[in-house]
Design an enzyme around this catalytic site. Structure first.
Site, PDB file in Angstrom:
ATOM      1  N   SER A 253       0.819  -1.201   0.000  1.00  0.00           N
ATOM      2  CA  SER A 253       0.000   0.000   0.000  1.00  0.00           C
ATOM      3  C   SER A 253       0.850   1.247   0.000  1.00  0.00           C
ATOM      4  O   SER A 253       2.056   1.207   0.248  1.00  0.00           O
ATOM      5  CB  SER A 253      -0.922   0.011   1.213  1.00  0.00           C
ATOM      6  OG  SER A 253      -0.193   0.433   2.338  1.00  0.00           O
ATOM      7  N   LYS A 254       0.175   2.338  -0.295  1.00  0.00           N
ATOM      8  CA  LYS A 254       0.779   3.650  -0.298  1.00  0.00           C
ATOM      9  C   LYS A 254       1.514   3.898   1.010  1.00  0.00           C
ATOM     10  O   LYS A 254       2.573   4.486   1.044  1.00  0.00           O
ATOM     11  CB  LYS A 254      -0.362   4.668  -0.367  1.00  0.00           C
ATOM     12  CG  LYS A 254      -0.239   5.655  -1.493  1.00  0.00           C
ATOM     13  CD  LYS A 254      -1.249   6.718  -1.276  1.00  0.00           C
ATOM     14  CE  LYS A 254      -2.395   6.499  -2.243  1.00  0.00           C
ATOM     15  NZ  LYS A 254      -3.111   7.705  -2.565  1.00  0.00           N
ATOM     16  N   ARG A 255       0.932   3.393   2.075  1.00  0.00           N
ATOM     17  CA  ARG A 255       1.513   3.632   3.393  1.00  0.00           C
ATOM     18  C   ARG A 255       2.882   2.970   3.557  1.00  0.00           C
ATOM     19  O   ARG A 255       3.658   3.364   4.400  1.00  0.00           O
ATOM     20  CB  ARG A 255       0.538   3.185   4.493  1.00  0.00           C
ATOM     21  CG  ARG A 255      -0.571   4.181   4.731  1.00  0.00           C
ATOM     22  CD  ARG A 255      -1.588   3.659   5.713  1.00  0.00           C
ATOM     23  NE  ARG A 255      -2.301   2.511   5.176  1.00  0.00           N
ATOM     24  CZ  ARG A 255      -3.329   2.603   4.342  1.00  0.00           C
ATOM     25  NH1 ARG A 255      -3.756   3.788   3.956  1.00  0.00           N
ATOM     26  NH2 ARG A 255      -3.937   1.537   3.880  1.00  0.00           N
ATOM     27  N   GLY A 257       5.092   3.444   1.706  1.00  0.00           N
ATOM     28  CA  GLY A 257       6.011   4.519   1.342  1.00  0.00           C
ATOM     29  C   GLY A 257       6.889   4.204   0.143  1.00  0.00           C
ATOM     30  O   GLY A 257       7.704   5.010  -0.244  1.00  0.00           O
TER      31      GLY A 257
END
Ligand code: GLU
Length: 481
Positions: A253-255, A257
């Site tokens: 996910s985007k999280r 990074g």
């Protein structure tokens, strides 16, 4: 036979996720493999999620990797416009047609009313589903509200019983009970279509034959099929792709990074390696080949090779592949990719041919460069004299002192600071003194680098540092011994 037409339909939310890149890639490969067209459509009807500049980022990324679209916002085409907000007026007539046929209806319920009903449902321990309240308004009531300008949305009228289903190439037959489906909003109060409606209208009116997208849409596709049926349209072939996972439990996910194309290019991954790796996330060629250019991918791609189980993103594999691509660069290409990192490391003034020749065999990701060569710009002068001891080279501080004492005046006297000359001088000196090359070179390299592991040997490092700095470091080394 109809021409294959696939599309990539990103929402410009600021970011091209690896999953999005893979959807684009597979849609592109499938179209090209079949002599078809690849269409780019920008899905920007959700104004709240819109990010300035995100559309340009999508163009830039696709062009960067060589996935050119046959039709799209900037290149045009017969089925434009290709930006949903510019198609705004095309959706309402279809929604109104569905209203006339009883397959959709106006809903005037306010946010507050819906919220209250949601809370009541939650209190009863039920999941809230729109209760078709407005479906039961009389024609007069509807007209009155429309005349009075009461804001409304248009909802899909999902049958209260029965099944909605479709067949997916990867997942097979997917069926859901209509009673579990909500009456989806098709047109929002601002007149914009929702994704749920726009994707159907656009895919049909753009003549899309194969819808390839992430499996997060698997559960809603039966609803979309009801719309195709309601409108009397032929359904596209659906190919939903499995998730890309960070590990067995978590989606990438985007999280994390580091899940976007730009995250990888800015870390010094080559675009060819990224595309190659992304292609292998959920597809395999049926043999053990791992290296593919984009053209080779077109040739090898087939839906049959697409996986039914989630793909795990393995950063080590990507790094390995990247290293393979780096080895294959010409020295000039290597230098041009490495240059920003030479600048960052403060060594861009040094001989780039030497730098690249010692780094190209070792670098796996360009961003590793500054750390690998930190000693060139900045010697850690506090290094320990223990480093001068090396069994294999038969050195210790004692031996190192005599080597440095002998070498410094010879290097000082060299008529020019030339790699070949430095090399030949040191090697013949070792021969003359009946020493192993290593015994002579080890202390020189340690004094110049202040560390034991360096890309390049004593000769290259001396050439890079230049006469003055080399001698300064050798003298400093000697003073420690
Ligand atoms: N706009 C949707 C997204 O970005 C596209 C889904 C689709 O391909 O239909 O997720």
């Amino acid at each position: 036979m109809t021409t294959v037409r696939t599309r990539f339909a990103p929402s410009p939310t600021g970011y091209l996720h690896i999953g999005g890149l893979r959807s684009a890639l597979y849609a592109y490969l499938f179209a090209k493999k079949n002599g078809g067209d690849f269409i780019l459509r920008i899905e920007d009807t959700d104004r709240e999620r819109f990010v300035e500049g995100a559309t340009e980022l999508i163009y830039r990324t696709l062009k960067d990797v060589g996935m050119y679209w046959d039709e799209g916002p900037d290149v045009g085409g017969e089925y434009g416009p290709y930006i949903q907000s510019e198609r705004k007026d095309m959706y309402l007539p279809y929604a109104e047609q569905l209203v006339r046929e009883g397959k959709a209806y106006y809903c005037f319920c306010s946010k507050e009313e819906l919220e209250q009903r949601r809370e009541e449902a939650t209190a009863r321990g039920e999941t809230f589903k729109y209760d078709k309240h407005c479906l039961h308004l009389s024609q007069e009531e509807i007209q009155e509200k429309l005349n009075a300008g009461v804001p409304y949305v248009i909802r899909q009228n999902i049958p209260e019983s029965g099944e909605a289903s479709f067949d997916d190439i990867i997942y097979g037959h997917i069926a859901v009970d209509c009673k579990d489906l909500d009456d989806t909003i098709l047109i929002k109060a601002d007149g914009m279509p929702t994704y749920n409606f726009a994707n159907v209208i656009d895919d049909h009116t753009m003549g899309i034959t194969h819808v390839m997208r992430g499996n997060e849409y698997l559960a809603s596709t039966p609803k979309y099929n009801l719309l195709y049926e309601a409108l009397g349209w032929e359904k596209p072939v659906y190919i939903h792709m499995t998730q890309i996972m960070r590990d067995a439990q978590h989606k990438l996910s985007k999280r994390d990074g580091d899940a976007s194309y730009e995250d990888f290019t800015s870390k010094g991954y080559l675009k060819e390696a990224i595309v190659n790796y992304v292609a292998l996330l959920g597809w395999n060629p049926g043999d053990d080949r791992e290296r593919f250019t984009l053209d080779e991918l077109i040739d090898a791609f087939s839906i049959k090779g697409m996986s039914k189980s989630p793909a795990i993103f393995d950063p080590n594999k990507l790094t390995w592949l990247n290293a393979e691509y780096i080895r294959d660069l010409s020295p000039q290409e290597f230098t041009s990719h490495a240059l920003p990192y030479y600048e960052k490391a403060g060594i861009a003034h040094m001989d780039k041919d030497i730098l690249s020749s010692i780094l190209q065999p070792r670098v796996e990701i360009f961003s590793q460069i500054p750390e690998m060569v930190d000693f060139l710009a900045n010697l850690d002068e506090e290094y320990s004299i223990e480093l001068f001891t090396n069994k294999k080279s038969k050195t210790n501080p004692e031996v190192s002192r005599s080597v440095l004492e002998m070498v410094i005046p010879i290097l000082e006297a060299l008529p020019s600071w030339d790699t070949t000359l430095i090399h030949d001088t040191l090697i013949s000196l070792a021969q003359e003194k009946e020493m192993k090359n290593g015994t002579l070179l080890w202390p020189i390299r340690i004094a110049m680098a202040g560390k034991q592991v360096t890309p390049g040997g004593a000769v290259e490092i001396a050439a890079l540092l230049g006469r003055e700095e080399t001698l300064r470091r050798l003298k400093l080394g000697l003073s420690k011994l």
